[in-house]
Write an enzyme that holds these catalytic residues in place. Structure first.
Site, PDB file in Angstrom:
ATOM      1  N   SER A  19       0.865  -1.241   0.110  1.00 46.55           N
ATOM      2  CA  SER A  19       0.002  -0.066   0.089  1.00 46.55           C
ATOM      3  C   SER A  19       1.037   1.154   0.118  1.00 46.55           C
ATOM      4  O   SER A  19       0.404   2.163  -0.616  1.00 46.55           O
ATOM      5  CB  SER A  19      -1.036   0.160   1.313  1.00 46.55           C
ATOM      6  N   ASP A  79       1.242  -0.368   8.145  1.00 47.60           N
ATOM      7  CA  ASP A  79       2.548  -0.658   7.996  1.00 47.60           C
ATOM      8  C   ASP A  79       3.182  -0.252   6.713  1.00 47.60           C
ATOM      9  O   ASP A  79       2.386   0.138   5.841  1.00 47.60           O
ATOM     10  CB  ASP A  79       2.693  -2.154   8.475  1.00 47.60           C
ATOM     11  N   ASP A  83       5.596  -2.094   4.124  1.00 52.00           N
ATOM     12  CA  ASP A  83       6.386  -3.329   3.403  1.00 52.00           C
ATOM     13  C   ASP A  83       7.361  -2.713   2.703  1.00 52.00           C
ATOM     14  O   ASP A  83       7.712  -1.793   1.554  1.00 52.00           O
ATOM     15  CB  ASP A  83       5.318  -3.817   2.236  1.00 52.00           C
ATOM     16  N   ASP A 122       7.567  -4.378   7.879  1.00 53.17           N
ATOM     17  CA  ASP A 122       7.555  -5.676   7.453  1.00 53.17           C
ATOM     18  C   ASP A 122       8.675  -5.875   6.590  1.00 53.17           C
ATOM     19  O   ASP A 122       8.814  -5.307   5.462  1.00 53.17           O
ATOM     20  CB  ASP A 122       6.372  -6.381   6.844  1.00 53.17           C
ATOM     21  N   LYS A 128     -10.596  -0.452  -0.685  1.00 50.61           N
ATOM     22  CA  LYS A 128      -9.734  -1.031   0.326  1.00 50.61           C
ATOM     23  C   LYS A 128     -10.719  -0.590   1.509  1.00 50.61           C
ATOM     24  O   LYS A 128     -11.095  -1.680   2.575  1.00 50.61           O
ATOM     25  CB  LYS A 128      -8.495  -0.431   0.725  1.00 50.61           C
ATOM     26  N   TYR A 159     -11.405  -8.061   3.792  1.00 49.13           N
ATOM     27  CA  TYR A 159     -10.058  -7.797   3.686  1.00 49.13           C
ATOM     28  C   TYR A 159      -9.154  -8.323   4.515  1.00 49.13           C
ATOM     29  O   TYR A 159      -9.054  -8.206   5.778  1.00 49.13           O
ATOM     30  CB  TYR A 159      -9.804  -6.243   3.694  1.00 49.13           C
TER      31      TYR A 159
END
Length: 691
Positions: A104, A115, A117, A170, A231, A240
């Site tokens: 995202s 978070d 990524d 992450d 989303k 989701y």
């Protein structure tokens, strides 16, 4: 975006050729937005801003600063490893790592608190197992800025999870076949996949897919606004979640991107409406694709192809990633969860039709799904550990395998009993110990009117418990129970936590009751608690709390499980037992995982004589009632009235693959094939290879 170091892009290259389910098909409409469409888009954007979906400048700046710090940390880490391995001074000087973002954040649709990524790419001699999960982990564990550090080396995509100055990260790692990583490393080139293993390919593909999506949509900014909206809708409607067998972020991005291709001139309000119109009519399992599937014989990685791969034929909702090697991003979806997703698409389509007719507002579209009003029976997966750190590890392992429970129930009941996993977690705020729970709604398959048929899923749950018991990092205090509750037994705090959230739910969960209401004499009340430290507070209708403190870990034999008929109004009789189950056996027993199958027989019997005051059946639940109402005709462009164009598009979609693949309705998809474990192994002898 967070700066060039996290969004490194190579030299621009032409977009992949679109084909099949992608852009070889002409757009369904080239219509430009009307004044009314622009007005509705402005209203939609205002609603999303007021809902708090956009982060402020201060938080955005903090994200960029955190990514710069992590980028510097991994660069210094690679140099230290280079020195430790005895390379020359020149190699040490040139040693480098680059950091990319994906998900995202890379797509530009992240919200407050989301978070990040990130993918670290390092040289060939810096390995994931030896260095990333050892030396970098050690360095991070010593930093004050880093909290909740959790390595997950055995995941499908190995990852290091942590918070850096409060921001969840992450972090993935990929070691590519280069001795030196250039600062302008181009991740889009196919050559980066040379001489790497499949785990590395999966790690690289997150970034590659995100970049391809942005290349393949007609207008990236309109795509972002539409994706942010859908989303949020998916989170509000409870669909989701990739890990529980619903749709994850990549799948939602691909679906939205496909609609953007079909309506290249549309604005977000139009695209949201067309999204539901297209996918309520999509002929699954025909795949959704943004471009042609590439095949590279030189690299030799398997791509999604039901002609060659039998497992691909069982995928019920294929949504194909555009970067080589092309994969199905929604392989977790089962027949049960596909039903849930399609019901929500129907709901969205109905509301959008009303919005087009000015009979509803955007707030109606985002009304949260009342999960605990939709079903009369629920399975509860209750989790406990000694502290929060252990709970985070234990819960992550269990959550990653919850979809297997859904699949096994489908398999063992031949698809007649379906599960709806709730992606939210709940916890009783009055209980101090580390615990949480997941809920799964139970319903009969639509249209099934068989009377008197029973389903015994105790063996199914027992098999699931054995697989959970293979966790190699299990510690004393980690425990689990799978039990059932009826609708009226749902504790009050679950409704408070589940219905008042306006953002994606954070990891909190509810404990479930082990005893039936004292006034319900027909329900079996043989109970055993998870562990002695977790007090079960059963919130009955009358407000009475019943504590049950028999530790399953101290029981040397399975407690007796009685069957009981629990009356429902939907001519379904669920005979369930209320016995807790431990995945790792009892302290005084040589048998593991055999405390008791938590769920007994589920029977479908004739209850036509039941009084009308009892619970409504799933066929008359709020969702299905809405879906069965005749929708009003949409006000759309003249050239879009022929909606059969969508159906023909889906029917001809990817025919070169589907002409050979015979996809049987109700096929059960398992990631590693059908898993049936026999016998009850001792905990410390369970084979870790199943992990």
């Amino acid at each position: 975006m967070a700066g060039s170091f996290v969004a490194v892009r190579g030299k621009p290259r032409s977009s992949p050729k679109r084909s099949g389910g992608g852009g070889a098909d002409p757009p369904l409409s080239l219509a430009m937005p009307t004044v009314a469409d622009l007005h509705k888009t402005a209203e939609l954007e205002k609603f999303l801003v007021e809902a708090g979906l956009y982060e402020g400048e201060e938080e955005s700046a903090k994200r960029e600063e955190v990514l710069r710090e992590i980028d510097q940390i991994v660069k210094e880490w690679v140099k230290k490893v280079t020195i430790q391995k005895g390379y020359s001074e020149q190699m040490v000087k040139e040693a480098n790592a680059v950091l990319f973002t994906f998900g995202s954040y890379r797509l530009g649709v992240h919200g407050p608190g989301a978070d990040i990524d990130a993918l670290c790419i390092g040289p060939s001699y810096v390995k994931r197992e030896e260095e990333f999960f050892v030396t970098l982990y050690g360095a991070l564990s010593e930093m004050e800025e880093v909290t909740e550090l959790q390595p997950v080396p055995d995941a499908h995509v190995p990852v290091m999870k942590f918070k850096f100055r409060g921001l969840p990260i992450d972090l993935l790692y990929a070691s590519v076949s280069l001795p030196v990583i250039p600062p302008d490393f181009d991740i889009s080139q196919g050559s980066v996949l040379c001489d790497v293993d499949e785990a590395t390919v999966r790690s690289l593909n997150g970034c590659r897919v995100a970049d391809q999506i942005l290349r393949l949509v007609p207008n990236a900014e309109i795509f972002r606004k539409t994706l942010r909206c859908l989303k949020y809708w998916a989170q509000r409607r409870g669909v989701y979640s990739n890990v529980t067998g619903l749709l994850g972020g990549v799948s939602w991005a691909l679906l939205v991107a496909r609609v953007c291709q079909l309506y290249p001139n549309a604005v977000p309000s139009m695209l949201v409406s067309r999204f539901f119109r297209v996918f309520t009519q999509w002929q699954w399992p025909n795949p959704v694709m943004l471009c042609a599937i590439e095949n590279d014989d030189n690299l030799g990685f398997a791509v999604w192809d039901p002609r060659k791969n039998p497992r691909d034929r069982s995928h019920v909702m294929p949504i194909i990633t555009p970067a080589y090697p092309c994969m199905n991003s929604s392989y977790n979806v089962s027949t049960s969860t596909l039903r849930v997703i399609m019901e929500q698409f129907q709901f969205g389509n109905k509301i959008c039709q009303e919005i087009e007719l000015n009979k509803a507002s955007w707030s109606s579209l985002f009304e949260p799904f009342q999960f605990f009003e939709a079903y009369t029976r629920y399975l509860v997966v209750d989790i406990v550990a000694d502290d929060d750190d252990d709970l985070r590890l234990w819960k992550g392992w269990i959550e990653s395998r919850l979809r297997q429970l859904t699949l096994k129930i489908e398999r063992d009941t031949k698809g007649m009993l379906q599960c709806h996993p709730n992606p939210c977690e709940y916890a009783d705020p009055s209980i101090q110990c580390a615990h949480c729970a997941f809920y799964m709604g139970l319903s009969r398959k639509e249209g099934m009117k068989i009377r008197g048929q029973k389903f015994d899923i105790r063996g199914t749950v027992d098999e699931f418990m054995h697989e959970i018991g293979m966790y190699t990092q299990w510690k004393s205090g980690m425990d689990l129970a799978v039990t059932h509750v009826c609708k009226k037994e749902i504790p009050l705090y679950v409704f408070e936590q589940g219905c008042q959230k306006t953002r994606p739910p954070t990891p909190i969960c509810a404990e479930q009751q082990d005893q039936s209401d004292k006034n319900d004499s027909e329900v079996c009340t043989t109970t055993a608690s998870l562990v002695g430290q977790l007090k079960r507070k059963y919130h009955s209708v009358g407000g009475a709390d019943v504590d049950s403190f028999k530790s399953v870990r101290r029981a040397s034999v399975s407690p007796a499980c009685e069957e009981a008929s629990i009356q429902l109004h939907d001519d379904a009789n669920f005979g369930l037992t209320n016995c807790s189950t431990s995945p790792h056996g009892s302290e005084g027993s040589t048998v593991s995982g055999n405390s008791c199958a938590a769920v007994g027989t589920i029977g479908l019997v004739d209850e036509t004589s039941l009084p009308g005051c009892l619970m409504p059946n799933v066929e008359n639940d709020p969702i299905r009632t809405i879906l069965e109402q005749a929708p009003s005709e949409s006000v759309v462009e003249k050239d879009e009235r022929k909606l059969e164009g969508i159906e023909s598009l889906a029917s001809s979609n990817c025919t070169e693959f589907m002409e050979v693949a015979e996809v049987v309705a109700g096929t059960i998809l398992t990631e590693n094939g059908d898993i049936r474990l026999s016998g009850h192994e001792v905990w410390n002898r369970m084979h870790p290879s199943f992990n």
